[in-house]
Design an enzyme around this catalytic site. Structure first.
Site, PDB file in Angstrom:
ATOM      1  N   GLU A 135      29.825   5.745  -1.933  1.00 34.29           N
ATOM      2  CA  GLU A 135      29.738   4.350  -2.408  1.00 34.29           C
ATOM      3  C   GLU A 135      30.277   3.301  -1.430  1.00 34.29           C
ATOM      4  OE1 GLU A 135      30.915   6.909  -4.238  1.00 34.29           O
ATOM      5  OE2 GLU A 135      29.217   7.154  -5.613  1.00 34.29           O
ATOM      6  N   ASP A 176      28.389   2.448 -14.148  1.00 31.07           N
ATOM      7  CA  ASP A 176      27.886   1.973 -12.842  1.00 31.07           C
ATOM      8  C   ASP A 176      26.380   1.789 -12.646  1.00 31.07           C
ATOM      9  OD1 ASP A 176      27.668   4.760 -12.915  1.00 31.07           O
ATOM     10  OD2 ASP A 176      28.881   5.147 -11.143  1.00 31.07           O
ATOM     11  N   ARG A 194      18.746  13.348  -8.848  1.00 31.67           N
ATOM     12  CA  ARG A 194      18.702  14.182  -7.637  1.00 31.67           C
ATOM     13  C   ARG A 194      17.348  14.864  -7.459  1.00 31.67           C
ATOM     14  NH1 ARG A 194      24.847  16.397  -6.728  1.00 31.67           N
ATOM     15  NH2 ARG A 194      25.809  15.176  -8.368  1.00 31.67           N
ATOM     16  N   GLU A 232      21.684  13.860 -14.025  1.00 30.05           N
ATOM     17  CA  GLU A 232      21.831  14.455 -12.690  1.00 30.05           C
ATOM     18  C   GLU A 232      20.518  15.034 -12.186  1.00 30.05           C
ATOM     19  OE1 GLU A 232      24.304  14.142 -10.740  1.00 30.05           O
ATOM     20  OE2 GLU A 232      26.025  13.691 -12.014  1.00 30.05           O
TER      21      GLU A 232
HETATM   22  C1  DMJ Z   1      25.871  10.272  -6.950  1.00 27.07           C
HETATM   23  O1  DMJ Z   1      25.333  11.389  -7.533  1.00 27.07           O
HETATM   24  C2  DMJ Z   1      25.214   9.022  -7.447  1.00 27.07           C
HETATM   25  O2  DMJ Z   1      25.490   8.002  -6.570  1.00 27.07           O
HETATM   26  C3  DMJ Z   1      25.654   8.639  -8.820  1.00 27.07           C
HETATM   27  O3  DMJ Z   1      25.123   7.416  -9.235  1.00 27.07           O
HETATM   28  C4  DMJ Z   1      27.125   8.566  -8.930  1.00 27.07           C
HETATM   29  N1  DMJ Z   1      27.850   9.331  -8.023  1.00 27.07           N
HETATM   30  C5  DMJ Z   1      27.353  10.279  -7.131  1.00 27.07           C
HETATM   31  C6  DMJ Z   1      28.023  10.210  -5.790  1.00 27.07           C
HETATM   32  O4  DMJ Z   1      29.309   9.793  -5.795  1.00 27.07           O
END
Ligand code: DMJ
Length: 622
Positions: free
Chosen positions: A516, A382, A253, A249
């Site tokens: 998404e 993902d 971010r 995270e």
């Molecule tokens: C985001 O922080 C990023 O897209 C991450 O890869 C997965 N999900 C959240 C948003 O849904």
């Protein structure tokens, strides 16, 4: 200068011994006249002689023609020198014409473009001050800053589209202003109770919304807000905390947000902060295999994994989503360690057998063996797949290993996970030890965009098929929205027990402002220009406005099937970083952050393609 003080030096040799006082008045007068004539001659030589242009151009324009002429030395003939004079004059003329054109060009620019040029020049001056091979206060090497094309866009010509884009900007303003007013400096905003909110993902690092939103502010040309955010980063963003953070995270971010802000604005502070934070994350890789821990104490450098993750495993979507940022960290810091760490992750993965060609979500960092055989293109898996494709694209299509891993894994996903419902909706199921769970997460909906993005790099006989697959996934995800009361999608929806694209479990009915589905609309729009994707995006805007907007910002919703929304009181930082950015780009022209120059990290932070041409990227990672 008084004449008398000069006289002794103009006396003739025969009068060498004579004292100045021995001159008569007429002699003094004649000497004065001679001296004045000599001075006039000297000045004339500089300003009025025909050769003067050559002299001036050499002094003021540093003309290469003049330098070449100087280097020819005494052998150069008169005619050669006349030729050089012509060249020098031509060069001066050319310089003047260029200056005129530039001035004309500037007059045609919009104020924000002029502002950006000034910022670029300032950054350039700062860089030049360091000089090639120079280091700044943080011991970073000189990096030639080039702003990649399309950082800001133009107003769309079509009025409806222009209004829709303006609406999205207005939404960003409301989200940002509310955060600024009620939660400035906190990680996120609680828009209903109007106060700050902190999740434990960032330990005691502060300002997640500020860093996550920087590039969106820039892209939307909200420069006053961008400057305030920059000021906060300069003065308050602090990574010297004794707290445990999520490596994934914080990377997507904070590191991603800082890198994008640097590449968009050229401001050195972002490069410095990104590298500083990147260095703090490096101890996470101290495991027997080099597969990083999920959690890390930034002060002690001690790492561990989530206690619930299959016998102390690291998670595919976490350790597999560092690649883009770490390649850029090496490029910007000159430190190859970042790139080495993420390349090693691939080495470990490539040594392992993959069940049916699939990558399980859990991997033990001590033994280097897979944990539980759970495979998902949604949560836990993902962005690993996303980063394989984007690593190849970001390398200007040089990273053959990333390319192969992506297309091979997509093939395995198609064979084992992708299914069609009885009414013909294509979905991506989850795989648990060989059995399928017919459930698709909101998170999985990003795959439509990913597959569309990769379609043109696939084998030529697969491109059309992959575009169709991407379009089908987009349609399914749109259905998951339209089949709810609020026209916003649930966290997960199922294709079993007689339902299709509907959440059946209470704990899967929430919507937390995730991006998404809109992300996929944006990619599909760019690749097909089918107007339905803009319409679907606009439906989402209206639903967000109607159900998520509150006086103090935007909130998630606990149950999208209930017609009276119950707010969860969190404005996620990714709402500003991703959801609103992708909506804005959906209504923008394609040359705003064009895909041949930019790749979006998984948090929608644009990172430039590292171009093959070395002259464009002097600090390119080897
Ligand atoms: C985001 O922080 C990023 O897209 C991450 O890869 C997965 N999900 C959240 C948003 O849904």
């Amino acid at each position: 200068m008084p004449v008398a003080t000069l006289l002794p030096f103009t006396a003739t040799p025969s009068r060498k011994s004579a004292s100045p006082t021995s001159f008569r008045l007429t002699e003094k007068f004649i000497l004065l006249l001679v001296f004045s004539a000599f001075i006039t001659l000297c000045f004339g030589a500089i300003f009025f002689l025909p050769d003067s242009s050559k002299l001036l151009s050499g002094v003021f324009f540093h003309s290469s023609a003049v330098e070449t002429n100087t280097r020819t030395g005494p052998d150069s003939s008169d005619s050669g020198s006349a030729g050089s004079d012509d060249k020098a004059l031509a060069k001066i003329r050319k310089d003047h014409e260029k200056a005129l054109l530039e001035a004309k060009d500037t007059l045609q620019k919009r104020p924000d473009e002029i502002k950006q040029d000034i910022l670029d020049e300032k950054a350039q001056v700062a860089n030049d001050a360091l000089g090639p091979g120079g280091k700044d206060v943080n011991n970073l090497p000189f990096v030639q800053y080039h702003r990649p094309p399309g950082a800001t866009g133009r107003e769309p010509l079509d009025p409806e589209n222009r209004d829709r884009r303006a609406k999205v900007k207005e939404m960003m303003k409301h989200a940002w202003d509310s955060y600024r007013r009620y939660a400035w400096g906190s990680n996120e905003l609680r828009p209903v109770s109007k106060q700050g909110h902190s999740s434990n993902l960032f330990g005691s690092i502060k300002g997640a919304t500020i860093v996550d939103a920087l590039d969106t502010l820039y892209i939307m040309e909200m420069f006053e807000e961008f400057d305030a955010a920059t000021d906060w980063v300069e003065k308050n963003l602090d990574f010297n905390v004794n707290a445990e953070i999520s490596v994934f995270e914080v990377n997507i971010r904070f590191v991603g947000g800082l890198l994008s802000a640097y590449y968009l604005s050229g401001k050195e502070v972002f490069r410095q902060k990104a590298v500083e934070l990147g260095e703090k994350l490096l101890p996470a890789f101290k495991t027997p295999t080099g597969i990083p821990w999920a959690l890390l104490n930034l002060k002690s450098g001690v790492g561990r994994n989530w206690p619930w993750a299959s016998g102390g495993s690291s998670i595919l979507a976490e350790y597999g989503t560092l690649h883009l940022e770490f390649m850029h960290l090496s490029k910007l810091s000159g430190n190859p360690e970042f790139a080495q760490k993420v390349m090693n992750i691939r080495k470990v993965l490539n040594r392992l057998d993959k069940p049916q060609g699939l990558y399980p979500n859990y991997l033990n960092p001590n033994s280097g063996q897979w944990g539980q055989h759970h495979v998902s293109v949604g949560g836990l898996g993902d962005s690993f797949y996303e980063y394989l494709l984007k690593a190849w694209l970001m390398s200007d299509r040089n990273d053959e290993e990333g390319k192969k891993m992506y297309y091979d894994s997509l093939q395995a996903i198609e064979t084992n996970l992708i299914r069609k419902s009885s009414s013909g909706l294509t979905y991506i199921a989850e795989w648990k030890g060989g059995l399928l769970e017919h459930k698709m997460g909101h998170l999985t909906c990003f795959a439509g965009g990913m597959i569309a993005l990769g379609a043109d790099g696939a084998a030529s006989d697969r491109t059309g098929h992959q575009m169709e697959l991407a379009a089908e996934i987009a349609r399914t995800c749109h259905e998951s929205y339209s089949r709810t009361a609020l026209k916003l999608g649930p966290e997960a929806f199922r294709f079993d027990g007689g339902v299709e694209a509907i959440a059946t479990r209470q704990n899967e009915k929430y919507f937390i402002l995730r991006p998404e589905v809109i992300e996929t609309y944006m990619y599909m729009w760019r690749f097909t220009h089918d107007p339905k994707y803009r319409e679907w995006g606009w439906e989402a805007v209206q639903a967000l406005e109607q159900h998520c907007k509150v006086e103090g910002g935007y909130s998630g919703i606990r149950d999208v099937y209930s017609s009276s929304p119950n707010h969860d009181d969190v404005q996620q930082s990714f709402y500003l970083a991703e959801t609103l950015k992708y909506l804005y780009l959906l209504f923008s022209d394609d040359d705003h952050l064009p895909f041949d120059h930019w790749v979006f990290n998984t948090e929608a932070h644009p990172l430039p393609v590292i171009k093959k041409d070395r002259t464009e990227t002097p600090n390119e990672v080897e």
